[in-house]
Design a protein around this motif. Structure first.
Motif, PDB file in Angstrom:
ATOM      1  N   ILE A  69      93.395  73.966  87.176  1.00  0.00           N
ATOM      2  CA  ILE A  69      92.100  74.421  87.700  1.00  0.00           C
ATOM      3  C   ILE A  69      91.590  75.602  86.880  1.00  0.00           C
ATOM      4  N   TYR A  70      92.487  76.552  86.606  1.00  0.00           N
ATOM      5  CA  TYR A  70      92.094  77.746  85.849  1.00  0.00           C
ATOM      6  C   TYR A  70      91.675  77.378  84.422  1.00  0.00           C
ATOM      7  N   ALA A  71      92.389  76.441  83.818  1.00  0.00           N
ATOM      8  CA  ALA A  71      92.057  76.020  82.459  1.00  0.00           C
ATOM      9  C   ALA A  71      90.670  75.368  82.397  1.00  0.00           C
ATOM     10  N   ASN A  72      90.254  74.731  83.478  1.00  0.00           N
ATOM     11  CA  ASN A  72      88.954  74.054  83.518  1.00  0.00           C
ATOM     12  C   ASN A  72      87.874  74.865  84.228  1.00  0.00           C
ATOM     13  N   ALA A  73      88.181  76.118  84.545  1.00  0.00           N
ATOM     14  CA  ALA A  73      87.220  76.981  85.237  1.00  0.00           C
ATOM     15  C   ALA A  73      86.224  77.555  84.232  1.00  0.00           C
ATOM     16  N   ARG A  74      84.995  77.635  84.632  1.00  0.00           N
ATOM     17  CA  ARG A  74      83.949  78.217  83.797  1.00  0.00           C
ATOM     18  C   ARG A  74      83.226  79.286  84.595  1.00  0.00           C
TER      19      ARG A  74
END
Length: 158
Positions: A69-74
């Motif tokens: 989730i964090y890796a794909n958070a913007r």
């Protein structure tokens, strides 16, 4: 397939803090619990060891999911948003045309939604129906009970 999620600076920091807590506090606790259970003897009949291993597996799964989730958070760039329309991070005051009741919501990302504080997700039926609307527009929102009509009274930013 991973999905991109949009966060406010506050929401992204909260996500990162929780992930760090899981990695640096909960993970060592789980390892310690396994070590203590292992020291108690025969592993084939040690329910405490089995429970500690299972808890560790669940923790690792949770950490993995949060890392994804964090890796794909913007982070949402508020300077690029149109302030006249209801978008993510907009405060929207609406009036239910059926009963005249007025409500005020802040549209947020799904992970930051909290109805108690008036934050609704842009992926919820009401949130989807309000997106892109301006003051004076009427949003017709299909909910399980039928169709609700909300008049947009005010769109603002904090």
């Amino acid at each position: 397939m991973s999905t991109v999620s949009y966060y406010t600076a506050e929401g992204l920091k909260k996500l990162k803090d929780e992930l760090e807590h899981l990695k640096h506090v909960e993970r060592p606790k789980a390892s310690l619990a396994i070590a203590e259970a292992r020291d108690k003897g025969d592993l084939s009949e040690n329910a405490e060891y089995d429970a500690a291993k299972e808890a560790q597996g669940l923790l690792e799964m949770r950490i993995s999911k949060m890392e994804e989730i964090y890796a794909n958070a913007r982070l949402i760039d508020e300077s690029q948003l149109d302030l006249t329309k209801a978008l993510v991070l907009s405060n929207v005051k609406i009036k239910n045309q059926a009963n005249g009741m007025e409500m005020k919501y802040t549209l947020v990302a799904e992970s930051e939604a909290d109805l108690k504080t008036g934050k609704i997700s842009v992926t919820s039926p009401i949130g989807k129906g309000l997106l892109g609307k301006s003051v004076g527009d009427v949003a017709e929102i299909t909910v399980p009970n039928g169709v609700l009509k909300f008049e947009i009274l005010e769109v603002s930013r904090d």
